[in-house]
Motif scaffolding. Structure first.
Motif, mmCIF file in Angstrom:
data_model
loop_
_atom_site.group_PDB
_atom_site.id
_atom_site.type_symbol
_atom_site.label_atom_id
_atom_site.label_comp_id
_atom_site.label_asym_id
_atom_site.label_seq_id
_atom_site.Cartn_x
_atom_site.Cartn_y
_atom_site.Cartn_z
ATOM 1 N N ASN A 92 8.274 5.406 -7.258
ATOM 2 C CA ASN A 92 8.829 4.924 -8.532
ATOM 3 C C ASN A 92 7.915 3.901 -9.192
ATOM 4 O O ASN A 92 8.350 2.842 -9.667
ATOM 5 N N ASN A 93 6.620 4.203 -9.187
ATOM 6 C CA ASN A 93 5.601 3.378 -9.848
ATOM 7 C C ASN A 93 5.407 2.007 -9.213
ATOM 8 O O ASN A 93 4.774 1.129 -9.814
ATOM 9 N N ASN A 94 5.933 1.816 -8.017
ATOM 10 C CA ASN A 94 5.718 0.582 -7.278
ATOM 11 C C ASN A 94 4.974 0.896 -5.978
ATOM 12 O O ASN A 94 5.171 1.961 -5.384
ATOM 13 N N THR A 95 4.144 -0.027 -5.541
ATOM 14 C CA THR A 95 3.389 0.148 -4.304
ATOM 15 C C THR A 95 3.983 -0.733 -3.220
ATOM 16 O O THR A 95 4.251 -1.922 -3.443
ATOM 17 N N TYR A 96 4.199 -0.122 -2.038
ATOM 18 C CA TYR A 96 4.807 -0.830 -0.918
ATOM 19 C C TYR A 96 3.955 -0.636 0.336
ATOM 20 O O TYR A 96 3.224 0.354 0.471
ATOM 21 N N THR A 97 4.087 -1.552 1.283
ATOM 22 C CA THR A 97 3.471 -1.407 2.599
ATOM 23 C C THR A 97 4.462 -0.732 3.535
ATOM 24 O O THR A 97 5.658 -0.617 3.239
ATOM 25 N N LEU A 98 3.984 -0.325 4.704
ATOM 26 C CA LEU A 98 4.879 0.252 5.699
ATOM 27 C C LEU A 98 5.935 -0.752 6.144
ATOM 28 O O LEU A 98 7.107 -0.395 6.324
ATOM 29 N N GLU A 393 11.666 8.816 -1.019
ATOM 30 C CA GLU A 393 10.780 7.746 -0.582
ATOM 31 C C GLU A 393 10.189 8.058 0.792
ATOM 32 O O GLU A 393 9.008 7.811 1.043
ATOM 33 N N ALA A 394 11.016 8.606 1.695
ATOM 34 C CA ALA A 394 10.507 8.978 3.019
ATOM 35 C C ALA A 394 9.377 10.001 2.906
ATOM 36 O O ALA A 394 8.375 9.923 3.628
#
Length: 405
Positions: A92-98, A393-394
């Motif tokens: 959703n246009n956001n960057t996340y870490t594990l 997301e998964a």
């Protein structure tokens, strides 16, 4: 010698530092006080947080009858990681870490394997390497594998045999016109639904059988009728009880209880490190084939390695490569709204024939990429059973990890 000792100690620490919240308080459940109609929605259910944070790796503490699946032989070795692995993903246009993913999605256990090497391993909410995690519908893919073994052994003559050839007690039910293939493909034309939000859904009858044992799974199956508007083999309709039909067919064809057949044909051959188990209500005469299996994270990983290796592991043939290829190929039916394909109790993301997965509600996933030799196991405790956004997301996380490796 000192160098090897340092590396070994470091590898232990890698796992230890990712085992979180070991001392958090336990929210206990009394099965007798649970409402079967609210099993999937709560609030008082082992499927719902905060209870699921504990019971998804302690199902044997609830008072169910346990059907053990014993390990035997030499443990198939998995190499410990020699460095920390991390990556990022975009959703959703956001960057996340594990690490952010683990927290955002109530992950209990997460394992990444490339061949027999552990790339990453994480445990949360008091779980650890010895915890046996609930499969939910990941267990359906294990049942499919058992079916393939029984077929190869000749215990089941043909995938196109009628269900009632192996489960004659279902004569007169909606399954009388259904073949084994149609049960595998979730295209039985049975008048049943699996919608927890609908009080009239068949899933509530199934939950009552799981929780109370009455009616038995067999009696519930006998009560199901054919949908007069849907002919078998024409329409996908995901109904967990179709997998129970397959479990009964396996038991009758092999003359062996499901847990013992699993023990003999899979668990004793993949080099499992721990016993697994199925569970059922004490009043339930039938074993559960559709989502009641429990095993360690690493043993789910070993099962996944066996599948991506074409049915072998450690030099032992468990299931035929032809069955795996057929079972993980898309059937005729597309599942709306995402367009995900389905094989024989396996999910195949559309547009990516190189990847398939076993999946269960609340975030249970065994992701398999045979081309890149990658297995990813995720056990989560999502607050809702089947949220599209969490599956999406998964998928992004699995793709990011696969690409990074």
């Amino acid at each position: 010698m000192i160098h090897r000792l340092i590396i070994a100690t470091f590898c232990v620490l890698l796992v230890a530092i990712h085992t979180a919240n070991a001392s958090e308080s336990i929210q206990t459940i009394n099965l007798n006080k649970m409402n079967p109609d609210e099993m999937s929605t709560g609030p008082y259910s082992y499927f719902i947080p905060p209870y699921s944070y504990y019971y998804f790796h302690h199902m044997d503490k609830l008072g169910y009858k346990i059907d053990w699946v014993k390990r035997s032989g030499t443990i198939y070795p998995l190499k410990n990681p020699n460095k920390l692995f991390t990556t990022s993903y975009t959703y959703n246009n956001n960057t996340y870490t594990l690490d952010q993913y683990f927290k955002r999605n109530a992950v209990l256990g997460f394992l990444v394997l490339k061949d027999n090497k552990i790339i990453s391993e994480h445990y949360f909410h008091g779980s650890n390497q010895n915890s046996r995690f609930l499969s939910n519908s990941v267990g359906k893919s294990i049942t499919s594998t058992l079916f393939g073994i029984a077929l190869t052994e000749g215990k089941i003559s043909s995938i196109d045999d009628p269900v009632i050839k192996y489960v004659p007690t279902l004569k007169g039910s909606g399954y009388e016109r259904v073949t084994l293939r149609q049960a595998l493909e979730m295209a039985t034309g049975i008048a049943a639904t699996e919608n927890a939000a609908d009080p009239k859904s068949t899933v509530h009858q199934m939950d009552r059988s799981v929780l109370r044992g009455v009616p038995s799974f067999t009696d519930l199956l006998k009560s199901l009728k054919a949908d007069p508007n849907v002919w078998p083999g024409t329409t996908f309709n995901y109904v967990s009880l179709n997998t129970e039909v397959l479990g009964l067919a396996i038991e009758n064809a092999t003359k062996t209880p499901l847990n013992q057949y699993m023990q003999e044909k899979i668990w004793s051959k993949i080099g499992a490190q721990s016993d697994g188990f199925l569970f059922r209500a004490k009043a339930q005469p039938d074993q559960c084939a559709f989502g009641c299996f429990n095993a360690t994270l690493r043993d789910y990983g070993r099962f996944g390695l066996m599948i991506i290796n074409g049915g072998t592991l450690g030099g032992k043939r468990i299931v035929s490569s032809a069955w795996i290829k057929e079972a993980t190929s898309p059937a005729k039916y597309t599942v709306p709204p995402q367009g995900t394909n389905y094989g024989y109790q396996w999910w195949i993301p559309s547009g990516n024939s190189q990847v398939f997965q076993a999946a269960g509600v609340y975030g249970q996933i065994v992701y398999l990429n045979p081309v890149r030799h990658i297995v990813i196991v995720e056990i989560s405790a999502w607050p809702k059973a089947d949220p599209d956004e969490r599956w999406s997301e998964a998928s992004k996380v699995m793709e990011a990890i696969s690409n990074a490796l």
